[in-house]
Motif scaffolding. Structure first.
Motif, PDB file in Angstrom:
ATOM      1  N   UNK A  86       0.703  -1.093   0.010  1.00 20.45           N
ATOM      2  CA  UNK A  86      -0.443   0.234   0.504  1.00 20.45           C
ATOM      3  C   UNK A  86       0.830   1.201   0.041  1.00 20.45           C
ATOM      4  N   UNK A  87       1.671   0.914  -0.034  1.00 17.78           N
ATOM      5  CA  UNK A  87       2.308   2.503   0.291  1.00 17.78           C
ATOM      6  C   UNK A  87       3.319   2.476  -0.106  1.00 17.78           C
ATOM      7  N   UNK A  88       4.221   1.494  -0.639  1.00 22.24           N
ATOM      8  CA  UNK A  88       4.905   1.746  -2.063  1.00 22.24           C
ATOM      9  C   UNK A  88       3.740   1.886  -3.355  1.00 22.24           C
ATOM     10  N   UNK A  89       2.609   1.681  -3.336  1.00 26.06           N
ATOM     11  CA  UNK A  89       1.966   1.811  -4.440  1.00 26.06           C
ATOM     12  C   UNK A  89       1.353   2.682  -4.603  1.00 26.06           C
ATOM     13  N   UNK A  90       0.885   3.746  -2.807  1.00 27.96           N
ATOM     14  CA  UNK A  90       1.301   5.184  -2.496  1.00 27.96           C
ATOM     15  C   UNK A  90       1.828   6.280  -3.023  1.00 27.96           C
ATOM     16  N   UNK A  91       2.680   5.671  -2.741  1.00 28.11           N
ATOM     17  CA  UNK A  91       4.366   6.891  -3.296  1.00 28.11           C
ATOM     18  C   UNK A  91       4.301   6.703  -4.612  1.00 28.11           C
ATOM     19  N   UNK A  92       4.427   6.080  -5.562  1.00 25.87           N
ATOM     20  CA  UNK A  92       3.722   5.596  -6.983  1.00 25.87           C
ATOM     21  C   UNK A  92       3.542   6.769  -7.583  1.00 25.87           C
ATOM     22  N   UNK A  93       2.621   6.444  -6.789  1.00 23.16           N
ATOM     23  CA  UNK A  93       0.892   7.333  -7.689  1.00 23.16           C
ATOM     24  C   UNK A  93       1.191   8.322  -7.683  1.00 23.16           C
TER      25      UNK A  93
END
Length: 297
Positions: A86-93
């Protein structure tokens, strides 16, 4: 050596505050952009559908900080494996530069933080404020569903024409168009009441939580259903008035109700009716079924 021993202790003590501060620094400009767009209506039409975030985001912060903070502290510190995705996806977004992806990164990061600090129990504890944040995050869903609002538009136009006919106003209805004195009023997708419906349901959820009625499934479903009926009815009346004012040449009051602060006042009054509506539903339910709340919880 003493300094080295103190540093981890201080880091552990203020670790949560550091994370909160980092999130605030990252997302303060984004949320400020949302608020500026909602208040000044200089945001995209689809993103205006989420203007209920004006009150929803502060309420979500209030719940997380006042209502659930003591229970959050009592939870065991455990990291769920899904926290990192979730944190990685949020960061990429967030780093993508695409407006909708940047917007969606906000709830993704918040979910990731909950899972990182307290795991699933923390996520369950904060599920309602997270829901408020998710429902207030601007995205393109209204644009995607607007083509399917044609039946609602036609229904509103028919009802408005029916009401005007009974007040001896010469009106002709053709699908989503109303003609009065050779003047045309279109019940467009953004005039179908979808925005008001979404806002009404959002405010209804807030009231259900605030009053504790959310624990009762029967009262909750009854109130949400009644909210839909009230919202659609209010929009029918508004479109009826707009058609009458435009068709009879009252352009000043038409503009006031359509694009001026009169429309905001009308919406605020309609939302205010949700309070006595909920009170009535609770009174009726308690009168006919006293003592059943625990069974419904």
């Amino acid at each position: 050596m003493q300094l080295d021993r103190k540093f981890p202790t201080l880091l552990d003590r203020y670790y949560g505050w550091i994370v909160i501060g980092a999130i605030a620094l990252l997302y303060a400009p984004l949320i400020a952009h949302w608020y500026d767009g909602w208040l000044n209506k200089n945001i995209s039409l689809e993103h205006e559908y989420f203007s209920h975030g004006l009150i929803g985001l502060p309420f979500a912060a209030y719940i997380a900080w006042i209502d659930t903070r003591s229970r959050w502290r009592r939870l065991n510190e455990v990291t769920h494996p899904l926290a990192l995705p979730f944190l990685i996806t949020g960061g990429i977004f967030y780093l993508s530069g695409l407006p909708d992806f940047t917007n969606l990164s906000f709830p993704l990061v918040l979910i990731g933080v909950c899972l990182w600090f307290k795991g699933i129990p923390g996520l369950k504890l904060e599920k309602f404020p997270l829901l408020l944040v998710i429902l207030a995050t601007p995205n393109e869903i209204p644009y995607l569903i607007s083509p399917y609002t044609l039946p609602l538009q036609a229904f509103i136009a028919s009802c408005a024409g029916f009401i005007l006919t009974h007040f001896d106003v010469p009106v002709t209805v053709e699908q989503i168009y109303l003609y009065v004195n050779d003047k045309i009023v279109e019940v467009a997708p953004h005039c179908s009441g979808l925005k008001m419906l979404l806002t009404s349901l959002y405010v209804a959820l807030m009231l259900l939580y605030w009053t504790g009625t959310l624990r009762s499934r029967g009262k909750t479903l009854t109130f949400l259903g009644s909210t839909v009926i009230l919202s659609v009815t209010a929009n029918i009346i508004r479109n009826t008035l707009l058609t009458f004012f435009h068709g009879t040449g009252r352009e000043q009051i038409f503009a006031w109700l359509h694009e001026g602060w009169g429309g905001d006042l009308y919406s605020a009054c309609m939302l205010g009716l949700l309070i006595p509506l909920l009170g009535s539903i609770e009174w009726i339910a308690d009168y006919f079924h006293p003592g059943t709340e625990l069974e419904e919880s």
